[in-house]
Every structure is written in C-alpha cells, then in structure tokens.
Design an enzyme around this catalytic site. Structure first.
Site, PDB file in Angstrom:
ATOM      1  N   LYS A   1      42.946  62.991  79.330  1.00 47.52           N
ATOM      2  CA  LYS A   1      41.863  62.835  80.307  1.00 47.52           C
ATOM      3  C   LYS A   1      42.406  62.365  81.665  1.00 47.52           C
ATOM      4  O   LYS A   1      42.074  62.927  82.703  1.00 47.52           O
ATOM      5  CB  LYS A   1      40.818  61.830  79.796  1.00 47.52           C
ATOM      6  CG  LYS A   1      40.202  62.196  78.457  1.00 47.52           C
ATOM      7  CD  LYS A   1      39.163  61.196  78.013  1.00 47.52           C
ATOM      8  CE  LYS A   1      39.698  59.803  77.753  1.00 47.52           C
ATOM      9  NZ  LYS A   1      40.631  59.682  76.599  1.00 47.52           N
TER      10      LYS A   1
ATOM     11  N   ARG B   1      31.380  56.364  76.749  1.00 49.33           N
ATOM     12  CA  ARG B   1      32.051  56.289  75.445  1.00 49.33           C
ATOM     13  C   ARG B   1      31.097  55.909  74.339  1.00 49.33           C
ATOM     14  O   ARG B   1      31.527  55.769  73.190  1.00 49.33           O
ATOM     15  CB  ARG B   1      33.121  55.212  75.511  1.00 49.33           C
ATOM     16  CG  ARG B   1      34.476  55.721  75.863  1.00 49.33           C
ATOM     17  CD  ARG B   1      35.302  54.485  76.035  1.00 49.33           C
ATOM     18  NE  ARG B   1      36.622  54.613  75.577  1.00 49.33           N
ATOM     19  CZ  ARG B   1      37.647  54.839  76.389  1.00 49.33           C
ATOM     20  NH1 ARG B   1      37.446  55.051  77.655  1.00 49.33           N
ATOM     21  NH2 ARG B   1      38.849  54.848  75.918  1.00 49.33           N
TER      22      ARG B   1
ATOM     23  N   ARG C   1      54.124  57.517  76.117  1.00 50.75           N
ATOM     24  CA  ARG C   1      53.522  57.530  77.462  1.00 50.75           C
ATOM     25  C   ARG C   1      54.097  56.431  78.361  1.00 50.75           C
ATOM     26  O   ARG C   1      54.269  55.297  77.951  1.00 50.75           O
ATOM     27  CB  ARG C   1      52.013  57.334  77.320  1.00 50.75           C
ATOM     28  CG  ARG C   1      51.320  57.111  78.633  1.00 50.75           C
ATOM     29  CD  ARG C   1      49.877  57.337  78.539  1.00 50.75           C
ATOM     30  NE  ARG C   1      49.183  56.356  77.705  1.00 50.75           N
ATOM     31  CZ  ARG C   1      47.875  56.319  77.582  1.00 50.75           C
ATOM     32  NH1 ARG C   1      47.136  57.195  78.215  1.00 50.75           N
ATOM     33  NH2 ARG C   1      47.301  55.407  76.820  1.00 50.75           N
TER      34      ARG C   1
ATOM     35  N   ARG D   1      42.158  52.338  68.156  1.00 48.02           N
ATOM     36  CA  ARG D   1      41.392  52.997  69.238  1.00 48.02           C
ATOM     37  C   ARG D   1      40.872  54.356  68.759  1.00 48.02           C
ATOM     38  O   ARG D   1      39.769  54.757  69.099  1.00 48.02           O
ATOM     39  CB  ARG D   1      42.277  53.166  70.484  1.00 48.02           C
ATOM     40  CG  ARG D   1      42.465  51.856  71.236  1.00 48.02           C
ATOM     41  CD  ARG D   1      43.663  51.900  72.164  1.00 48.02           C
ATOM     42  NE  ARG D   1      43.607  52.938  73.149  1.00 48.02           N
ATOM     43  CZ  ARG D   1      44.684  53.493  73.720  1.00 48.02           C
ATOM     44  NH1 ARG D   1      45.892  53.089  73.380  1.00 48.02           N
ATOM     45  NH2 ARG D   1      44.552  54.420  74.625  1.00 48.02           N
TER      46      ARG D   1
HETATM   47  P1  AP5 Z   1      46.689  60.700  79.199  1.00 48.22           P
HETATM   48  O1  AP5 Z   1      46.287  61.649  80.256  1.00 48.22           O
HETATM   49  O2  AP5 Z   1      47.163  59.349  79.630  1.00 48.22           O
HETATM   50  O3  AP5 Z   1      45.533  60.579  78.090  1.00 48.22           O
HETATM   51  P2  AP5 Z   1      44.099  59.876  78.165  1.00 48.22           P
HETATM   52  O4  AP5 Z   1      43.147  60.778  77.464  1.00 48.22           O
HETATM   53  O5  AP5 Z   1      43.767  59.474  79.571  1.00 48.22           O
HETATM   54  O6  AP5 Z   1      44.413  58.629  77.235  1.00 48.22           O
HETATM   55  P3  AP5 Z   1      44.029  57.084  77.412  1.00 48.22           P
HETATM   56  O7  AP5 Z   1      44.843  56.349  76.374  1.00 48.22           O
HETATM   57  O8  AP5 Z   1      44.178  56.612  78.828  1.00 48.22           O
HETATM   58  O9  AP5 Z   1      42.577  57.111  77.025  1.00 48.22           O
HETATM   59  P4  AP5 Z   1      41.756  55.979  76.523  1.00 48.22           P
HETATM   60  O10 AP5 Z   1      40.467  56.666  76.577  1.00 48.22           O
HETATM   61  O11 AP5 Z   1      42.104  55.364  75.232  1.00 48.22           O
HETATM   62  O12 AP5 Z   1      42.100  54.777  77.544  1.00 48.22           O
HETATM   63  P5  AP5 Z   1      41.296  54.130  78.747  1.00 48.22           P
HETATM   64  O13 AP5 Z   1      42.262  53.741  79.763  1.00 48.22           O
HETATM   65  O14 AP5 Z   1      40.148  54.994  79.151  1.00 48.22           O
HETATM   66  O15 AP5 Z   1      47.821  61.406  78.312  1.00 48.22           O
HETATM   67  C1  AP5 Z   1      48.480  60.709  77.264  1.00 48.22           C
HETATM   68  C2  AP5 Z   1      49.988  61.074  77.267  1.00 48.22           C
HETATM   69  O16 AP5 Z   1      50.121  62.434  76.905  1.00 48.22           O
HETATM   70  C3  AP5 Z   1      50.674  60.920  78.631  1.00 48.22           C
HETATM   71  O17 AP5 Z   1      51.980  60.462  78.433  1.00 48.22           O
HETATM   72  C4  AP5 Z   1      50.679  62.337  79.223  1.00 48.22           C
HETATM   73  O18 AP5 Z   1      51.785  62.547  80.086  1.00 48.22           O
HETATM   74  C5  AP5 Z   1      50.765  63.178  77.954  1.00 48.22           C
HETATM   75  N1  AP5 Z   1      50.040  64.442  78.071  1.00 48.22           N
HETATM   76  C6  AP5 Z   1      48.847  64.649  78.688  1.00 48.22           C
HETATM   77  N2  AP5 Z   1      48.475  65.938  78.568  1.00 48.22           N
HETATM   78  C7  AP5 Z   1      49.450  66.564  77.830  1.00 48.22           C
HETATM   79  C8  AP5 Z   1      49.637  67.896  77.352  1.00 48.22           C
HETATM   80  N3  AP5 Z   1      48.743  68.865  77.614  1.00 48.22           N
HETATM   81  N4  AP5 Z   1      50.744  68.158  76.632  1.00 48.22           N
HETATM   82  C9  AP5 Z   1      51.667  67.194  76.362  1.00 48.22           C
HETATM   83  N5  AP5 Z   1      51.548  65.898  76.804  1.00 48.22           N
HETATM   84  C10 AP5 Z   1      50.449  65.597  77.514  1.00 48.22           C
HETATM   85  O19 AP5 Z   1      40.660  52.854  78.032  1.00 48.22           O
HETATM   86  C11 AP5 Z   1      41.452  51.746  77.685  1.00 48.22           C
HETATM   87  C12 AP5 Z   1      40.550  50.622  77.156  1.00 48.22           C
HETATM   88  O20 AP5 Z   1      39.608  50.205  78.182  1.00 48.22           O
HETATM   89  C13 AP5 Z   1      39.646  50.998  75.968  1.00 48.22           C
HETATM   90  O21 AP5 Z   1      40.329  50.875  74.730  1.00 48.22           O
HETATM   91  C14 AP5 Z   1      38.521  49.970  76.124  1.00 48.22           C
HETATM   92  O22 AP5 Z   1      38.914  48.702  75.690  1.00 48.22           O
HETATM   93  C15 AP5 Z   1      38.329  49.906  77.636  1.00 48.22           C
HETATM   94  N6  AP5 Z   1      37.356  50.911  78.128  1.00 48.22           N
HETATM   95  C16 AP5 Z   1      37.604  51.920  79.018  1.00 48.22           C
HETATM   96  N7  AP5 Z   1      36.491  52.650  79.250  1.00 48.22           N
HETATM   97  C17 AP5 Z   1      35.512  52.081  78.478  1.00 48.22           C
HETATM   98  C18 AP5 Z   1      34.146  52.399  78.258  1.00 48.22           C
HETATM   99  N8  AP5 Z   1      33.555  53.450  78.874  1.00 48.22           N
HETATM  100  N9  AP5 Z   1      33.439  51.627  77.405  1.00 48.22           N
HETATM  101  C19 AP5 Z   1      34.000  50.556  76.783  1.00 48.22           C
HETATM  102  N10 AP5 Z   1      35.306  50.211  76.941  1.00 48.22           N
HETATM  103  C20 AP5 Z   1      36.051  50.969  77.776  1.00 48.22           C
END
Ligand code: AP5
Length: 229
Positions: free
Chosen positions: A13, A88, A127, A171
C-alpha cells in the site's frame, strides 16, 4: 477524488500510494505514518498510540477517526486524497462516508491489493525505510543502490519494530479479523477493485492506475450526464 488502498500488512500500500499520489496529484494520507511521526515527536497522540503499534494492535477507532478526519480538513486535502491504511474497520469506513457526505463527497474507488500470506511475511522481514523521506526498500525485491542508504535523499534506512516476525504475524491476524470485513463493505457499494499485488511494483502500479483511470472516466461521464439532466 477519494481513493482508499486496502490490503494486509506488507501488501504494498505504502509503496504504491507514494508513486500514485505523484502520478495523479493526490494527497497521500497514511494513518500509520501519522502515528509513527507523532510517536517519534513524543506528542500526546504519539504516547497514546505507541503501545498499540508495538503490539501490532489497531489504535482505537475513536482516536484514529479523529486523526484522519482532522487531516482531511486541511486545505491540501480539498481536492481529495489517497488513503493508505485507513479505513481498517467497518466503523472507520462508515465514519469516513459520513464525513465526506457532509461535504457532498464520497469514496470513488477502493483498491484491494491481494497478496498471498507467505509473501507478506517475506516482504515485512526484508523491508527498510528511509528515516527522512519515507521511501521504502526491500533487501531482496527492491534493494537500495547503496546498502542502508536511501536512493532518493541519501539518509539512513531503518527497520520497523512491528515488522518483527511475531508482531507481523499478529498484525496479519488482526487484519483478517477486523479489516477483511471492510472489503465487503466496499464490495456492496460496487466500488471495490481487486488488484493482484503479487506482481512487480511497476505491474501493480499499472493495474491500479488503470482502475483509477477507468473510474475517473466514469466519474466525469456521471457528472456530465448529471449536468445535462
Ligand atoms: P509496503 O508498501 O511497505 O507495504 P504496506 O502495505 O504499506 O505495509 P505496512 O506494513 O506499512 O502496512 P500496515 O498496514 O501494517 O502498516 P501501517 O503503517 O499502515 O511494502 C512492504 C515491503 O514489500 C517493502 O519492503 C516494499 O519495498 C516491498 N514491496 C512492495 N510492493 C512489492 C512488490 N510488488 N513486489 C515485491 N516487493 C514489494 O500501520 C502500522 C500500525 O499503525 C498498525 O499496526 C496500527 O497499530 C496503526 N494503524 C495505522 N492505521 C490504523 C487504522 N486505520 N486504524 C487503527 N490503527 C491503525
């Protein structure tokens, strides 16, 4: 235009949102980034959310909805946004719909990045993030030219504490339980587009761009049809 990017942790994402926000001139809003920045600065919000993030739990809806809606009120969000990591829960999706409806707006497209679970853990464990500009790299799939250094701005790369295998697994469980129902919420609205996230970054970007392009076309023909009524 308001677009939401859905998918499990590691689905890509953030990677896609960063590129697409530039290509479509849309504001990229990531609740995870907002929370991490607050935690880094040690603000009251940061202190409140840090423990949830470290455990891999969702931050409570009332906090998250408040933060997101406050961000969308700022002037740079007037033309819409690409939401990454929000909503989410179904409660968050409903709150977003209500807030947008109050301004005669709505979510035009929900993109679900579908990736097999086995790939997700590999993506999270390899990552690396830029501590300065937020660019994301992967030791195998998207390595930086110089190890540990951001290609884009030259600052140091680091790993996220919640990418540790046991927290990452938790997660994914939380995602299955609380976020999968959000897919159905948008499916019922007829705006869910599933994209195969298990392709190269460029192929995924092409497919999402195509979905946005199709939607833009349908939005402008809907509004011109309305205008000619
Ligand atoms: P990446 O693009 O970083 O993936 P992502 O989907 O953004 O993963 P996240 O871990 O950031 O998502 P998340 O939803 O758990 O975390 P968030 O920060 O929102 O890609 C991952 C890796 O793969 C990278 O190394 C990239 O280079 C590689 N990659 C990407 N595309 C690829 C491809 N096509 N092929 C190969 N490699 C690839 O949330 C963190 C925390 O914040 C949550 O756990 C929660 O505690 C809190 N939080 C955030 N939003 C909310 C909400 N709405 N409600 C409640 N709590 C929340």
């Amino acid at each position: 235009m308001h677009i939401v990017l859905l998918g499990p942790p590691g689905a890509g994402k953030g990677t896609q949102a960063q590129m697409l926000s530039m290509a479509f001139d849309l504001l990229h809003v990531a609740t995870g980034d907002l929370f991490r920045e607050a935690a880094r600065l040690g603000t009251p919000l940061g202190l409140q959310v840090q423990a949830y993030m470290e455990r891999g739990e969702l931050v409570p809806d009332e906090v998250t909805i408040g933060v997101l809606l406050e961000r969308l009120k700022q002037s740079d969000a007037a033309n819409g946004a690409l939401l990454d990591g929000f909503p989410r829960t179904v409660a968050q999706a409903e709150a977003l719909d209500r807030a947008l409806a109050a301004h005669d707006q709505h979510v035009q497209l929900a993109v679900y990045l579908k990736v097999p679970q086995i790939m997700l853990l590999a993506r999270l464990s390899g990552r690396w993030f830029c501590s300065y500009c937020g660019s994301s790299f992967h030791s195998l799939y998207r390595p930086s030219k110089e190890e540990g250094i951001c290609d884009r701005c030259g600052h140091a790369l680091h790993q996220r504490p919640d990418d540790r295998p046991e927290t990452a697994l938790h997660r994914l469980e939380v995602y299955e339980r609380l976020t999968v129902p959000v897919l159905e919420y948008y499916r019922q609205q007829g705006i869910l587009k599933t994209v195969n996230g298990d392709q190269s970054v460029e192929e995924v970007q092409r497919d999402i761009a195509e979905a946005i392009g199709n939607r833009e076309g349908s939005v402008s023909s809907e509004s011109s049809a309305r205008a000619s009524d």
